[in-house]
Motif scaffolding. Structure first.
Motif, PDB file in Angstrom:
ATOM      1  N   THR A 176      92.473  75.285   5.483  1.00  0.00           N
ATOM      2  CA  THR A 176      93.116  76.564   5.762  1.00  0.00           C
ATOM      3  C   THR A 176      93.998  76.542   7.000  1.00  0.00           C
ATOM      4  OG1 THR A 176      91.283  77.426   7.130  1.00  0.00           O
ATOM      5  CG2 THR A 176      91.139  77.743   4.739  1.00  0.00           C
TER       6      THR A 176
ATOM      7  N   TYR B 131      88.871  79.241  -5.243  1.00  0.00           N
ATOM      8  CA  TYR B 131      89.255  79.288  -3.828  1.00  0.00           C
ATOM      9  C   TYR B 131      90.155  80.487  -3.526  1.00  0.00           C
ATOM     10  CZ  TYR B 131      91.790  77.658   0.371  1.00  0.00           C
ATOM     11  OH  TYR B 131      92.389  77.556   1.596  1.00  0.00           O
TER      12      TYR B 131
ATOM     13  N   THR C  23      96.578  77.945   3.004  1.00  0.00           N
ATOM     14  CA  THR C  23      96.298  76.579   2.582  1.00  0.00           C
ATOM     15  C   THR C  23      97.357  75.656   3.155  1.00  0.00           C
ATOM     16  OG1 THR C  23      95.476  77.418   0.453  1.00  0.00           O
ATOM     17  CG2 THR C  23      95.787  75.051   0.639  1.00  0.00           C
TER      18      THR C  23
ATOM     19  N   SER D   9      86.640  77.307   2.101  1.00  0.00           N
ATOM     20  CA  SER D   9      87.289  76.011   1.931  1.00  0.00           C
ATOM     21  C   SER D   9      86.272  74.884   1.793  1.00  0.00           C
ATOM     22  CB  SER D   9      88.216  75.734   3.117  1.00  0.00           C
ATOM     23  OG  SER D   9      88.862  74.493   2.966  1.00  0.00           O
TER      24      SER D   9
ATOM     25  N   LEU E   9      94.864  67.891  -1.720  1.00  0.00           N
ATOM     26  CA  LEU E   9      93.916  68.795  -2.357  1.00  0.00           C
ATOM     27  C   LEU E   9      93.371  68.205  -3.651  1.00  0.00           C
ATOM     28  CD1 LEU E   9      95.524  72.320  -1.870  1.00  0.00           C
ATOM     29  CD2 LEU E   9      93.799  71.181  -0.457  1.00  0.00           C
TER      30      LEU E   9
ATOM     31  N   ASP F 141      88.145  71.747   5.667  1.00  0.00           N
ATOM     32  CA  ASP F 141      88.858  72.973   5.993  1.00  0.00           C
ATOM     33  C   ASP F 141      90.339  72.745   5.762  1.00  0.00           C
ATOM     34  OD1 ASP F 141      89.838  75.341   6.911  1.00  0.00           O
ATOM     35  OD2 ASP F 141      88.976  75.223   8.922  1.00  0.00           O
TER      36      ASP F 141
END
Length: 273
Positions: free
Chosen positions: A272, A75, A134, A263, A205, A270
């Motif tokens: 981000t 990523y 992030t 992402s 995450l 998503d």
């Protein structure tokens, strides 16, 4: 996954300690120019035709080698590669262990660190940061059919599975939970699915990365923290022109959908923004 040094809430403190422990021989960060001198951070990168990037290379899914020994990917790797393209240069990755990564930045081994670096006040005092790319939260994960947990307050009297070295353990205790010690996420999920614990707290995450491949319908996110963890690219103090150029690139990549696409590739979401 998003290890204790990177996460939100209590993990920010752990991240700050990890940073304090990776000092170099100098007592202050090396800037991109002498005090009072011109900031040449962007022009230096442009002249060299490359953006030197410090990263671990062993931190899946952010920075790792495909199949263990293949090309560097991940990523963070894909996002900084896209940023370099916007700057008109090529990325040059320098792999190093995290406990030495800031020392390498200060020693000018690389121009930027791309390794899910959490933005903390202590780090902001020492380094320049890009805009975050992030955004994450802490989450309570329960069995999919469990409706008894819907908030952190409802963890009181419940049993959670946590690593004792993680500050998620502290959050679980503060929420009134009894804590069953585990070595990590995989063991926590196993105990949860076996019904031996009621929940586990971790970074969102971690959950998304797990679900990307596992597609596990037996568990769910029951609640999230309101506080958020922000991760960004780190630069030497004084590298303002380079940081600003990277911010412009990130803005363009956000607008054209590139960040969301990367992402989705790694997290099916998503993360981000």
């Amino acid at each position: 996954m998003k290890r204790t040094r990177l996460s939100a809430i209590g993990l920010i403190a752990a991240a700050a300690l990890a940073l304090a422990g990776c000092g170099s021989g100098s007592t202050t960060p090396t800037g991109s120019a002498p005090a009072g001198g011109a900031d040449t951070s962007l022009s230096d990168v442009k002249s060299a035709g490359e953006l030197k990037v410090g990263t671990e290379g062993t931190y899946k899914p952010f920075s790792f080698h495909a199949d263990g020994s293949g090309d560097l990917t991940g990523y963070d790797v894909e996002i900084i590669t896209a940023v370099a393209g916007k700057l008109g240069v090529k990325p040059s990755f320098q792999e190093t262990q995290f406990d030495a990564i800031f020392a390498g930045l200060e020693a000018k081994r690389f121009d930027v660190v791309a390794n899910q670096v959490s933005v903390t006040d202590e780090r902001k005092a020492k380094y320049e940061f890009s805009e975050p790319y992030t955004v994450s939260t802490g989450v309570i994960v329960t069995k999919a059919d469990d409706s008894s947990v819907s908030s952190f307050d409802s963890l009181k009297g419940k049993t959670t599975a946590q690593s004792l070295t993680s500050n998620w353990y502290k959050l679980a205790q503060e929420s009134g939970a009894n804590v069953e010690a585990v070595e990590g996420w995989a063991q926590a999920v196993t105990l949860l699915k076996q019904g031996r614990v009621d929940a586990t707290i971790n970074d969102k995450l971690t959950y998304l990365d797990y679900q990307k491949t596992a597609k596990d319908g037996e568990i769910k996110i029951a609640a999230e923290t309101t506080d958020k963890s922000l991760s960004a690219f780190a630069f030497r103090k004084g590298s303002t022109s380079l940081a600003e150029a990277v911010n412009t690139a990130l803005g363009e990549l956000q607008t054209d959908g590139t960040l969301a696409k990367i992402s989705q590739k790694y997290f099916d979401a998503d993360v981000t923004k």
